[in-house]
Design a protein around this motif. Structure first.
Motif, mmCIF file in Angstrom:
data_model
loop_
_atom_site.group_PDB
_atom_site.id
_atom_site.type_symbol
_atom_site.label_atom_id
_atom_site.label_comp_id
_atom_site.label_asym_id
_atom_site.label_seq_id
_atom_site.Cartn_x
_atom_site.Cartn_y
_atom_site.Cartn_z
ATOM 1 N N GLU A 1 4.075 -14.244 20.020
ATOM 2 C CA GLU A 1 3.017 -13.582 19.281
ATOM 3 C C GLU A 1 1.666 -13.836 19.951
ATOM 4 O O GLU A 1 1.384 -14.945 20.390
ATOM 5 N N PRO A 2 0.801 -12.839 20.073
ATOM 6 C CA PRO A 2 -0.513 -13.069 20.689
ATOM 7 C C PRO A 2 -1.346 -14.026 19.856
ATOM 8 O O PRO A 2 -1.145 -14.177 18.653
ATOM 9 N N GLU A 3 -2.297 -14.678 20.517
ATOM 10 C CA GLU A 3 -3.118 -15.658 19.822
ATOM 11 C C GLU A 3 -3.922 -15.020 18.701
ATOM 12 O O GLU A 3 -4.074 -15.564 17.628
ATOM 13 N N MET B 1 2.089 -25.194 -0.692
ATOM 14 C CA MET B 1 3.083 -24.604 0.209
ATOM 15 C C MET B 1 2.537 -23.376 0.928
ATOM 16 O O MET B 1 2.676 -23.231 2.157
ATOM 17 N N VAL B 2 1.902 -22.478 0.177
ATOM 18 C CA VAL B 2 1.389 -21.249 0.791
ATOM 19 C C VAL B 2 0.217 -21.561 1.710
ATOM 20 O O VAL B 2 0.072 -20.960 2.786
ATOM 21 N N TRP C 1 -1.131 -22.556 9.248
ATOM 22 C CA TRP C 1 -0.487 -22.401 10.554
ATOM 23 C C TRP C 1 -0.781 -21.021 11.132
ATOM 24 O O TRP C 1 -1.027 -20.878 12.334
ATOM 25 N N ARG C 2 -0.784 -19.985 10.285
ATOM 26 C CA ARG C 2 -1.107 -18.643 10.763
ATOM 27 C C ARG C 2 -2.553 -18.562 11.244
ATOM 28 O O ARG C 2 -2.848 -17.913 12.247
ATOM 29 N N LEU D 1 -6.626 -18.108 5.161
ATOM 30 C CA LEU D 1 -7.018 -19.155 4.215
ATOM 31 C C LEU D 1 -8.129 -18.680 3.294
ATOM 32 O O LEU D 1 -8.135 -18.993 2.098
ATOM 33 N N LEU D 2 -9.085 -17.918 3.824
ATOM 34 C CA LEU D 2 -10.167 -17.420 2.982
ATOM 35 C C LEU D 2 -9.663 -16.395 1.977
ATOM 36 O O LEU D 2 -10.153 -16.336 0.838
#
Length: 341
Positions: A20-22, A98-99, A105-106, A116-117
């Protein structure tokens, strides 16, 4: 002979993720389209209808009491232990952790703070809307009901709408909202819908919520997800501001610190040698060469016993030359005595 290790399923999954691309070139950010606006308006109408049906003590309240008297936890006691664990999927703390771990990580993988936001924005909207409705209507739960057949409204309760159900819809639905492909969004939407449906029915089974609480909780969570595109401009500005703070902090850490006042800067001494630069820049002697040099106090040549060595120093031997010195173990040379005539 080397044999290649066969890849397991987990290895293939991580290998696919590594490709996957950065950071995606085009982030698929949902917008407030006409279709979404129509769904939002329909959900608002349905939300108001459920509240009105409970306030006027309609057939929905009678259904709540019938389900409560049915006592599902007594009808199917064999699944009680499973339901006790399954209902945790609707609790705010465990599900948010958990989420957030997955979305963190994403965010690290894609070099963006948007996942996250978006999670934080959805939970903030959920707390404001559902919390205000709970405190405003103050409905009591089945275990604390006082009058049979009443709606139990405005009596200091906090269960209408169901927070477990609304939290399950928002927490697991945000994964579908942030999906990068339409196929992943469809699958995650179906999974989050089934999960939140199971959480809502689990609360009815345990007797902690009325059936109407669960229906209103589903609608409240859906309203939060449908209204989330309105927060995207705010999320973009917040991400830009936070990344600017991070870049400034990193720049301050990399900046060299000035020498204290009154103390001259100490310049490290450099060793000069034949490999110095032609412009006059002295060449630094590598540390490895100093460690690998032969000590000057060892005598060169083949290995000899310690008793037969002559100590050697840079100034020469410490032993004076002696013609009669011989090696240990050798027979002494015969001495010739001179006799007087």
């Amino acid at each position: 002979m080397h044999t290649e290790r066969s890849l397991t399923r987990l290895d293939r999954v991580f290998a696919r993720l590594d490709r996957e691309p950065e950071r995606p070139a085009l982030l698929d950010v949902p917008t407030m389209s006409r279709h979404r606006l129509a769904l939002l308006a329909g959900a608002l109408v349905f939300y108001g209808a459920i509240v009105w049906a409970v306030v006027v003590t309609s057939w929905l309240v009678r259904l709540d009491w019938q389900v409560m008297f049915f006592r599902p936890y007594q009808q199917w006691p064999q699944i009680h232990a499973f339901v006790d664990y399954y209902v945790v999927l609707g609790q705010r703390g465990p599900t948010a952790v958990m989420v957030a771990a997955w979305l963190g990580w994403r965010s690290w993988r894609q070099h963006t703070l948007r996942p996250l936001l978006a999670l934080g924005s959805s939970l903030l909207l959920l707390n404001i809307t559902v919390g205000a409705a709970k405190l405003g209507m103050g409905r009591l739960g089945p275990h604390y009901a006082t009058v049979i057949g009443s709606n139990e409204m405005w009596r200091g309760g906090d269960i209408f709408p169901s927070g477990h159900t609304a939290n399950a819809v928002v927490t697991w639905g945000i994964l579908a909202y942030l999906a990068s492909t339409p196929r992943a969004r469809r699958w995650l939407s179906a999974i989050s819908a089934v999960t939140s449906l199971g959480v809502g029915m689990s609360t009815v089974y345990l007797g902690t919520h009325w059936l109407s609480d669960v229906v209103l909780g589903w609608t409240a969570g859906l309203l939060v997800l449908l209204a989330l595109p309105w927060t995207e401009p705010l999320i973009t500005r917040a991400e830009t501001w936070l990344l600017g703070l991070r870049d400034g902090w990193l720049a301050r850490r990399r900046r060299p610190r000035p020498a204290p006042a009154g103390r001259p800067a100490v310049t490290p001494a450099l060793l000069t040698g034949p490999d110095a630069d032609r412009e006059g820049t002295p060449a630094r002697e590598p540390a490895a060469s100093a460690r690998n040099r032969t000590p000057v106090h060892l005598a060169p040549g083949p290995h000899t016993p310690r008793s037969e060595r002559t100590p050697v120093t840079p100034a020469g031997s410490r032993r004076p030359p002696h013609t009669e010195r011989h090696a240990r173990g050798a027979a002494p040379a015969p001495r010739h005595h001179l006799s007087g005539g």
